[in-house]
Motif scaffolding. Structure first.
Motif, mmCIF file in Angstrom:
data_model
loop_
_atom_site.group_PDB
_atom_site.id
_atom_site.type_symbol
_atom_site.label_atom_id
_atom_site.label_comp_id
_atom_site.label_asym_id
_atom_site.label_seq_id
_atom_site.Cartn_x
_atom_site.Cartn_y
_atom_site.Cartn_z
ATOM 1 N N UNK A 60 -13.803 8.126 11.148
ATOM 2 C CA UNK A 60 -12.989 8.112 9.925
ATOM 3 C C UNK A 60 -13.060 6.762 9.226
ATOM 4 N N UNK A 61 -12.682 6.798 7.965
ATOM 5 C CA UNK A 61 -12.550 5.588 7.152
ATOM 6 C C UNK A 61 -11.182 5.668 6.492
ATOM 7 N N UNK A 62 -10.408 4.590 6.619
ATOM 8 C CA UNK A 62 -9.073 4.547 6.020
ATOM 9 C C UNK A 62 -9.039 3.427 4.989
ATOM 10 N N UNK A 63 -8.635 3.781 3.790
ATOM 11 C CA UNK A 63 -8.495 2.809 2.707
ATOM 12 C C UNK A 63 -7.014 2.699 2.380
ATOM 13 N N UNK A 64 -6.508 1.491 2.412
ATOM 14 C CA UNK A 64 -5.102 1.236 2.101
ATOM 15 C C UNK A 64 -5.038 0.120 1.058
ATOM 16 N N UNK A 65 -4.363 0.413 -0.050
ATOM 17 C CA UNK A 65 -4.254 -0.555 -1.142
ATOM 18 C C UNK A 65 -2.786 -0.708 -1.515
ATOM 19 N N UNK A 66 -2.326 -1.949 -1.535
ATOM 20 C CA UNK A 66 -0.967 -2.238 -1.998
ATOM 21 C C UNK A 66 -1.069 -2.826 -3.403
#
Length: 91
Positions: A60-66
């Protein structure tokens, strides 16, 4: 503040997924004018008003942007762009 958090499964293997994550990071860096840096299997990026990470695992690839206050109204657009890029790069 808004947070965009998207995870996509893949069957590419970690090395190929990491290469594809770099392509995604390059796109984010260009669009957001962000600075990117790898630390192990996690790429972090930062710019004024936004920061986040791309975490690559075997499947998997997880992208998290704040997003900061000024960019919060753009959260929907940011999420859409990331989803399109993930669909493209992890296909």
């Amino acid at each position: 503040m808004a947070t965009v958090d998207i995870t996509r499964e893949h069957s590419l293997g970690k090395d190929v997924a990491r290469e594809r994550a770099q392509l995604l990071a390059d796109k984010l860096a260009q669009k957001l004018d962000a600075k990117c840096e790898w630390c192990g299997d996690e790429l972090t990026f930062k710019r004024s008003g936004a920061d986040g990470s791309i975490l690559v695992s075997d499947d998997s690839v997880r992208v998290k942007v704040k997003l900061g206050l000024m960019l919060t109204p753009m959260a929907g657009m940011v999420k859409s762009e990331i989803e399109k890029a993930l669909d493209k790069y992890l296909a």
